[in-house]
Structures are given as structure tokens and as C-alpha cells.
Design a protein around this motif. Structure first.
Motif, PDB file in Angstrom:
ATOM      1  N   GLN A  22       0.809  -1.207   0.000  1.00 19.56           N
ATOM      2  CA  GLN A  22       0.000   0.000   0.000  1.00 19.56           C
ATOM      3  C   GLN A  22       0.851   1.270   0.000  1.00 19.56           C
ATOM      4  OE1 GLN A  22       0.250  -2.183   2.478  1.00 19.56           O
ATOM      5  NE2 GLN A  22      -0.016  -1.260   4.481  1.00 19.56           N
ATOM      6  N   PHE A  23       2.118   1.184   0.349  1.00 22.06           N
ATOM      7  CA  PHE A  23       2.944   2.397   0.407  1.00 22.06           C
ATOM      8  C   PHE A  23       3.231   2.995  -0.970  1.00 22.06           C
ATOM      9  CE2 PHE A  23       3.522   0.884   4.683  1.00 22.06           C
ATOM     10  CZ  PHE A  23       3.486   2.066   5.406  1.00 22.06           C
ATOM     11  N   PRO A  24       3.637   2.208  -1.975  1.00 20.79           N
ATOM     12  CA  PRO A  24       3.772   2.802  -3.307  1.00 20.79           C
ATOM     13  C   PRO A  24       2.430   3.304  -3.852  1.00 20.79           C
ATOM     14  CG  PRO A  24       5.002   0.753  -3.210  1.00 20.79           C
ATOM     15  CD  PRO A  24       4.185   0.845  -1.941  1.00 20.79           C
ATOM     16  N   GLN A  25       1.343   2.599  -3.548  1.00 23.33           N
ATOM     17  CA  GLN A  25       0.018   3.050  -3.983  1.00 23.33           C
ATOM     18  C   GLN A  25      -0.341   4.380  -3.317  1.00 23.33           C
ATOM     19  OE1 GLN A  25      -2.577  -0.191  -2.960  1.00 23.33           O
ATOM     20  NE2 GLN A  25      -1.572  -1.590  -4.359  1.00 23.33           N
ATOM     21  N   ALA A  26      -0.026   4.509  -2.041  1.00 26.44           N
ATOM     22  CA  ALA A  26      -0.309   5.752  -1.322  1.00 26.44           C
ATOM     23  C   ALA A  26       0.541   6.904  -1.855  1.00 26.44           C
ATOM     24  CB  ALA A  26      -0.064   5.559   0.171  1.00 26.44           C
ATOM     25  N   ALA A  27       1.790   6.608  -2.196  1.00 34.18           N
ATOM     26  CA  ALA A  27       2.649   7.651  -2.780  1.00 34.18           C
ATOM     27  C   ALA A  27       2.076   8.099  -4.118  1.00 34.18           C
ATOM     28  CB  ALA A  27       4.071   7.132  -2.940  1.00 34.18           C
ATOM     29  N   GLY A  38      -7.167  22.127  -6.776  1.00 35.37           N
ATOM     30  CA  GLY A  38      -8.075  22.183  -5.641  1.00 35.37           C
ATOM     31  C   GLY A  38      -7.812  21.116  -4.592  1.00 35.37           C
ATOM     32  N   ARG A  39      -6.950  20.143  -4.888  1.00 31.71           N
ATOM     33  CA  ARG A  39      -6.664  19.070  -3.927  1.00 31.71           C
ATOM     34  C   ARG A  39      -5.201  19.101  -3.479  1.00 31.71           C
ATOM     35  NH1 ARG A  39     -10.115  14.575  -3.973  1.00 31.71           N
ATOM     36  NH2 ARG A  39      -9.171  14.233  -1.971  1.00 31.71           N
ATOM     37  N   GLU A  40      -4.480  20.183  -3.777  1.00 31.52           N
ATOM     38  CA  GLU A  40      -3.056  20.263  -3.473  1.00 31.52           C
ATOM     39  C   GLU A  40      -2.752  20.160  -1.984  1.00 31.52           C
ATOM     40  OE1 GLU A  40      -4.729  22.677  -5.086  1.00 31.52           O
ATOM     41  OE2 GLU A  40      -3.890  22.899  -7.074  1.00 31.52           O
ATOM     42  N   ASN A  41      -3.666  20.560  -1.134  1.00 34.33           N
ATOM     43  CA  ASN A  41      -3.437  20.536   0.311  1.00 34.33           C
ATOM     44  C   ASN A  41      -4.027  19.304   0.989  1.00 34.33           C
ATOM     45  OD1 ASN A  41      -2.044  22.992   0.303  1.00 34.33           O
ATOM     46  ND2 ASN A  41      -3.963  24.133   0.295  1.00 34.33           N
ATOM     47  N   SER A  42      -4.474  18.341   0.196  1.00 40.28           N
ATOM     48  CA  SER A  42      -5.010  17.099   0.756  1.00 40.28           C
ATOM     49  C   SER A  42      -3.864  16.199   1.209  1.00 40.28           C
ATOM     50  CB  SER A  42      -5.851  16.369  -0.285  1.00 40.28           C
ATOM     51  OG  SER A  42      -6.969  17.135  -0.645  1.00 40.28           O
ATOM     52  N   CYS A  43      -4.188  15.216   2.021  1.00 36.98           N
ATOM     53  CA  CYS A  43      -3.177  14.340   2.597  1.00 36.98           C
ATOM     54  C   CYS A  43      -3.597  12.883   2.432  1.00 36.98           C
ATOM     55  CB  CYS A  43      -3.012  14.682   4.077  1.00 36.98           C
ATOM     56  SG  CYS A  43      -1.877  13.613   4.960  1.00 36.98           S
ATOM     57  N   VAL A  44      -2.629  12.000   2.246  1.00 38.86           N
ATOM     58  CA  VAL A  44      -2.861  10.558   2.188  1.00 38.86           C
ATOM     59  C   VAL A  44      -2.276   9.946   3.448  1.00 38.86           C
ATOM     60  CG1 VAL A  44      -2.306   8.430   0.964  1.00 38.86           C
ATOM     61  CG2 VAL A  44      -2.796  10.510  -0.331  1.00 38.86           C
ATOM     62  N   VAL A  45      -3.064   9.118   4.131  1.00 46.42           N
ATOM     63  CA  VAL A  45      -2.606   8.421   5.333  1.00 46.42           C
ATOM     64  C   VAL A  45      -2.515   6.944   4.998  1.00 46.42           C
ATOM     65  CG1 VAL A  45      -3.106   7.874   7.735  1.00 46.42           C
ATOM     66  CG2 VAL A  45      -3.727  10.112   6.817  1.00 46.42           C
ATOM     67  N   CYS A  46      -1.394   6.329   5.350  1.00 47.99           N
ATOM     68  CA  CYS A  46      -1.148   4.930   5.023  1.00 47.99           C
ATOM     69  C   CYS A  46      -0.813   4.172   6.304  1.00 47.99           C
ATOM     70  CB  CYS A  46      -0.011   4.848   4.012  1.00 47.99           C
ATOM     71  SG  CYS A  46       0.263   3.221   3.364  1.00 47.99           S
ATOM     72  N   TYR A  47      -1.605   3.161   6.625  1.00 51.84           N
ATOM     73  CA  TYR A  47      -1.398   2.358   7.831  1.00 51.84           C
ATOM     74  C   TYR A  47      -0.719   1.040   7.489  1.00 51.84           C
ATOM     75  CZ  TYR A  47      -4.644   5.412  10.295  1.00 51.84           C
ATOM     76  OH  TYR A  47      -5.250   6.487  10.863  1.00 51.84           O
ATOM     77  N   ALA A  48       0.123   0.550   8.386  1.00 56.94           N
ATOM     78  CA  ALA A  48       0.756  -0.758   8.220  1.00 56.94           C
ATOM     79  C   ALA A  48       1.169  -1.278   9.583  1.00 56.94           C
ATOM     80  CB  ALA A  48       1.977  -0.655   7.314  1.00 56.94           C
ATOM     81  N   GLY A  49       1.324  -2.566   9.662  1.00 50.08           N
ATOM     82  CA  GLY A  49       1.806  -3.177  10.893  1.00 50.08           C
ATOM     83  C   GLY A  49       3.324  -3.159  10.939  1.00 50.08           C
ATOM     84  N   GLU A  50       3.871  -3.617  12.039  1.00 47.93           N
ATOM     85  CA  GLU A  50       5.318  -3.546  12.215  1.00 47.93           C
ATOM     86  C   GLU A  50       6.074  -4.451  11.246  1.00 47.93           C
ATOM     87  OE1 GLU A  50       6.219  -6.174  15.996  1.00 47.93           O
ATOM     88  OE2 GLU A  50       4.506  -4.850  16.331  1.00 47.93           O
ATOM     89  N   GLY A  51       5.463  -5.501  10.744  1.00 47.66           N
ATOM     90  CA  GLY A  51       6.141  -6.383   9.795  1.00 47.66           C
ATOM     91  C   GLY A  51       6.342  -5.751   8.428  1.00 47.66           C
TER      92      GLY A  51
END
Length: 80
Positions: A22-27, A38-51
Motif C-alpha cells: 500500500q505504500f507505493p500506492q499511497a505515494a 483544488g486538492r493540493e493541500n489534501s493528505c494521504v494516510v497509510c497504515y501498516a503493521g510492524e512487519g
């Protein structure tokens, strides 16, 4: 997958089952937001476990996101 929910209306993308993919997809999503008027100030949040932090996709995604994108990686620690 049964728990991979998403909603185009709410701008909520589905998750990936394999670790750290999901990290390359989130990038990529952060880059698309940066280029969308109009979306320049939006943010993407990406969650993952420790593994996920030991996977190559994690490092590739952070490397892509380091090009001044709005990506916030979140690591979740599993409590036992």
C-alpha cells in the motif's frame, strides 16, 4: 477480500492484503492529489503493521513520497 471496503464518494480507497504494497500506492495517490487542482493541500494516510517496515515496497513507497508529497505513514504496534 471481505474486509477491503472502499468508497469513491468518500475518497476512501481499499487496502492491500500483502505486506507494505500500500505504500507505493499511497505515494501515487499523494502525487495524483498534488497534481489535481483544488486538492493540493489534501493528505494521504497509510497504515501498516510492524512487519511491513522490513519489506522493499515500504522503502520504495517512502522514497517516492520523499519528493515533497503529502503522505503520512502510520505504524501500528500490535499489543498482545
Amino acid at each position: 477480500m471481505p474486509v477491503h471496503y472502499g468508497s469513491k464518494e468518500h475518497h476512501f480507497h481499499t487496502i492491500s492484503s500483502p505486506l507494505a504494497t500500500q505504500f507505493p500506492q499511497a505515494a501515487g495517490a499523494a502525487y495524483a492529489l498534488k497534481r489535481t487542482p483544488g486538492r493540493e493541500n489534501s493528505c494521504v494516510v497509510c497504515y501498516a503493521g510492524e512487519g511491513a517496515t522490513s519489506e522493499g515496497d515500504f522503502h520504495a513507497g517512502l522514497n517516492s513520497a520523499s519528493c515533497s508529497l503529502s503522505l503520512l505513514p502510520m505504524k501500528r504496534k500490535r499489543e498482545r
